[in-house]
Design a protein around this motif. Structure first.
Motif, short mmCIF file in Angstrom:
data_model
loop_
_atom_site.label_atom_id
_atom_site.label_comp_id
_atom_site.label_asym_id
_atom_site.label_seq_id
_atom_site.Cartn_x
_atom_site.Cartn_y
_atom_site.Cartn_z
N ASP A 203 49.53 46.22 28.78
CA ASP A 203 48.80 46.45 27.53
C ASP A 203 47.48 45.71 27.47
O ASP A 203 46.54 46.15 26.80
N LEU A 204 47.38 44.59 28.18
CA LEU A 204 46.12 43.84 28.17
C LEU A 204 45.00 44.65 28.83
O LEU A 204 43.86 44.67 28.36
N VAL A 205 45.34 45.34 29.91
CA VAL A 205 44.37 46.19 30.60
C VAL A 205 43.98 47.38 29.71
O VAL A 205 42.80 47.74 29.61
N LEU A 206 44.97 47.98 29.06
CA LEU A 206 44.68 49.11 28.17
C LEU A 206 43.84 48.66 26.97
O LEU A 206 42.95 49.39 26.52
N ALA A 207 44.12 47.47 26.46
CA ALA A 207 43.34 46.94 25.34
C ALA A 207 41.89 46.74 25.75
O ALA A 207 40.96 47.04 24.99
N ALA A 208 41.69 46.23 26.96
CA ALA A 208 40.32 46.04 27.47
C ALA A 208 39.61 47.38 27.59
O ALA A 208 38.41 47.49 27.30
N ALA A 209 40.34 48.41 28.01
CA ALA A 209 39.75 49.75 28.11
C ALA A 209 39.31 50.25 26.74
O ALA A 209 38.26 50.88 26.61
N ALA A 210 40.12 49.97 25.72
CA ALA A 210 39.77 50.38 24.36
C ALA A 210 38.50 49.68 23.90
O ALA A 210 37.58 50.29 23.34
N ILE A 211 38.41 48.38 24.15
CA ILE A 211 37.26 47.59 23.72
C ILE A 211 36.00 48.01 24.47
O ILE A 211 34.90 48.07 23.91
N ALA A 212 36.15 48.32 25.77
CA ALA A 212 34.99 48.66 26.60
C ALA A 212 34.50 50.09 26.39
O ALA A 212 33.43 50.45 26.88
N GLY A 213 35.29 50.91 25.70
CA GLY A 213 34.87 52.28 25.44
C GLY A 213 35.19 53.25 26.55
O GLY A 213 34.51 54.28 26.69
N VAL B 254 41.02 38.55 20.44
CA VAL B 254 39.78 37.88 20.07
C VAL B 254 39.00 37.47 21.32
O VAL B 254 37.77 37.64 21.39
N ALA B 255 39.71 36.96 22.32
CA ALA B 255 39.05 36.54 23.55
C ALA B 255 38.42 37.74 24.27
O ALA B 255 37.29 37.66 24.76
N LEU B 256 39.15 38.86 24.33
CA LEU B 256 38.60 40.06 24.95
C LEU B 256 37.37 40.55 24.21
O LEU B 256 36.36 40.91 24.83
N GLU B 257 37.42 40.56 22.90
CA GLU B 257 36.30 41.05 22.11
C GLU B 257 35.08 40.13 22.25
O GLU B 257 33.94 40.60 22.33
N HIS B 258 35.34 38.82 22.31
CA HIS B 258 34.24 37.86 22.47
C HIS B 258 33.59 38.04 23.84
O HIS B 258 32.36 38.08 23.97
N ALA B 259 34.43 38.14 24.87
CA ALA B 259 33.91 38.33 26.23
C ALA B 259 33.14 39.64 26.32
O ALA B 259 32.05 39.70 26.91
N ALA B 260 33.68 40.71 25.75
CA ALA B 260 33.03 42.02 25.80
C ALA B 260 31.66 41.98 25.13
O ALA B 260 30.70 42.58 25.62
N ALA C 276 34.50 29.77 36.95
CA ALA C 276 35.50 30.55 36.22
C ALA C 276 34.94 31.15 34.93
O ALA C 276 35.37 32.23 34.49
N LEU C 277 33.97 30.47 34.31
CA LEU C 277 33.37 31.01 33.09
C LEU C 277 32.66 32.33 33.41
O LEU C 277 32.66 33.26 32.59
N GLY C 278 32.06 32.42 34.58
CA GLY C 278 31.39 33.65 34.98
C GLY C 278 32.36 34.79 35.23
O GLY C 278 32.02 35.96 35.06
N ASP C 279 33.59 34.45 35.61
CA ASP C 279 34.59 35.49 35.86
C ASP C 279 34.98 36.22 34.58
O ASP C 279 35.39 37.38 34.64
N TYR C 280 34.89 35.52 33.45
CA TYR C 280 35.46 36.09 32.23
C TYR C 280 34.48 36.33 31.09
O TYR C 280 34.50 37.39 30.48
N CYS C 281 33.65 35.38 30.79
CA CYS C 281 32.99 35.48 29.48
C CYS C 281 31.55 34.99 29.42
O CYS C 281 30.97 34.97 28.33
N ALA C 282 30.95 34.59 30.54
CA ALA C 282 29.57 34.11 30.47
C ALA C 282 28.63 35.24 30.04
O ALA C 282 27.73 35.05 29.23
N GLY C 283 28.86 36.43 30.59
CA GLY C 283 28.00 37.57 30.28
C GLY C 283 27.55 38.34 31.50
O GLY C 283 27.71 39.56 31.57
N PRO C 284 26.97 37.67 32.52
CA PRO C 284 26.61 38.37 33.76
C PRO C 284 27.83 38.95 34.45
O PRO C 284 28.96 38.50 34.22
N ASN C 285 27.61 39.93 35.31
CA ASN C 285 28.72 40.63 35.93
C ASN C 285 29.41 39.79 36.98
O ASN C 285 28.77 39.07 37.74
N HIS C 286 30.74 39.91 37.05
CA HIS C 286 31.48 39.16 38.06
C HIS C 286 31.73 40.00 39.32
O HIS C 286 32.36 39.50 40.27
N VAL C 287 31.26 41.23 39.35
CA VAL C 287 31.34 42.04 40.57
C VAL C 287 30.13 41.69 41.42
O VAL C 287 29.00 42.07 41.11
#
Length: 436
Positions: A174-184, A90-96, A362-373
């Motif tokens: 698996d967390l990295v692979l799950a993120a890959a699935a969500i990100a397309g 749920v957290a990954l999907e919300h962040a994505a 830390a919010l910017g690192d994960y889920c704010a929306g703007p890129n953390h790179v």
């Protein structure tokens, strides 16, 4: 053990030189690392799959007979998505969703206009065909890095995103692979190191060459990206992570101490700086640092980072704090003040700006929306966060009418002959109508 953090005062005559010493970071690459990376890249460029297999066995201790065995299927990505704890999914999907929504607003469109003589001018915006994403692997888990790099590429319209992630000793995250699935992400190969960068840059029998390589990695990965730049595009050569906090002295000192820790825990070279006009507040934050440090899991890393590269800087007022920040051009900038909007007007250089007391970096690192790179080591003076625009290229459109070719051909003729380029001039002159 008490950490003694460097104190600087902007009013001192030696402030500029002291600050320069504090900010200095040696980004030169060890000669041996350079030689090793060049050897690996040459082997992959000339040996393809065979070299990738050899280096994967050597460095990741994986013995397989073909590179195809190192590719994760889409069903395996979906399996990972289903297997992780629900709160993580749920957290990954919300962040994505937030990252995607933000980056969709960056999408650039093609445009054209027509001037008075019918000439058409414009710009055609086209996505890259293929992008490569490097993700650190093994025990490290950086699903947020997958989201931040892959989603802008997909929003830009990149046809194929290929992810490489090392799995030393077969350890799959698996967390990295799950993120890959969500990100397309379209394809995932379990390879890493300089050999993965080489495979993405040059292509092999199994791994297709990409147009741009993005994503973080160790010194071998960073060096390899630097070496292949020109053959492919890269996002940036990132230095250690940085945070600069400007505070008016009214934020809870524990909050600020933990914000500084949030970067210091990355590695010993990370840099955490607090700037404030309130000397008493600087004392309070230093006390919080020493109080909270023993509670941190990565206390040793934080202690070294804070002792070697952190600083508490006293300034006359917030305007001077902004000037100090602009001099540093930090990767992350927190404006922990009562009126961040007013102070924002004085900020010219920063990778990401976090507004107000409640906006933890830390919010910017994960889920704010703007890129953390983000640009590091002062490069925010001339570069920007990773975005959709990094996965798009622009072609100029020029279409002259007969009238326009006549009018501008006369201009081009004069300029070309002035440069001694006769063929240029005559090419333009052929389109000029006779004055007879």
């Amino acid at each position: 053990m008490t950490v003694n953090i460097k104190r600087l005062n902007a009013s001192r005559s030696d402030f500029d030189s002291t600050l320069a010493t504090l900010l200095a970071w040696d980004d030169s690459v060890d000669h041996q690392v350079n030689e090793t990376v060049r050897h690996i890249l040459h082997e992959v460029k000339t040996g393809g799959d065979r070299a990738v297999l050899e280096f994967t066995e050597k460095f990741d201790r994986l013995d397989v007979s073909s590179v195809a065995e190192l590719e994760m299927s889409q069903s395996r990505l979906q399996q990972a998505l289903k297997s992780i704890p629900e709160d993580q999914r749920v957290a990954l999907e919300h962040a994505a969703a937030r990252v995607r929504d933000y980056h969709e607003r960056q999408n650039q469109k093609s445009w054209q206009y027509q001037d008075e003589d019918g000439t058409v001018l414009g710009q055609k915006v086209t996505p890259l065909d293929r992008a490569g994403l490097y993700v650190p692997g093994g025990k490290a888990a950086y699903p947020s890095s997958v989201l931040m790099n892959a989603i802008p590429a997909k929003v830009a319209g990149v046809r194929e995103v290929i992810m490489v992630v090392p799995t030393p000793d077969g350890v799959v995250n698996d967390l990295v692979l799950a993120a890959a699935a969500i990100a397309g992400v379209d394809r995932v190969f379990t390879i890493g190191g300089a050999q993965a960068v080489g495979a993405l840059a040059y292509g092999t029998e199994t791994i297709p060459a990409v147009d741009k390589i993005v994503g973080p990695g160790n010194i071998f990965v960073a060096t390899a990206k630097r070496e292949v730049f020109g053959t492919v595009g890269i996002d940036m050569i990132a230095g250690p992570s940085e945070i600069l906090v400007i505070c008016d002295g009214r934020t809870d000192p524990d909050w600020i101490a933990m914000d500084l820790f949030s970067q210091a825990e990355h590695d010993e070279q990370a840099q955490s700086i607090l700037v404030s006009p309130d000397a008493g507040f600087l004392d309070a934050v230093e006390a919080s640092i020493n109080k909270l440090l023993p509670t941190m899991e990565r206390a040793d890393i934080i202690r070294t980072s804070m002792a070697d590269r952190a600083a508490l800087i006293q300034v006359a007022d917030l305007s001077e704090a902004a000037k100090v920040s602009n001099r540093i051009a930090p990767e992350h900038l927190e404006l922990s003040v009562e009126d961040p909007e007013t102070l924002l007007k004085e900020i010219r250089h920063a990778g990401a700006i976090f507004m107000g007391r409640y906006t933890a970096e830390a919010l910017g690192d994960y889920c704010a929306g703007p890129n953390h790179v983000l640009p590091t080591s002062g490069t925010a003076r001339f570069s920007s966060p990773l975005g959709v625009y990094d996965f798009q290229k622009r072609s100029s459109i020029i279409g002259f009418s007969a009238r326009g070719a006549d009018r501008m051909g006369r201009v081009a003729s004069v300029l070309a002959r002035g440069e001694g380029l006769t063929a240029h001039a005559r090419s333009a002159e052929y389109r000029i109508k006779s004055d007879e």
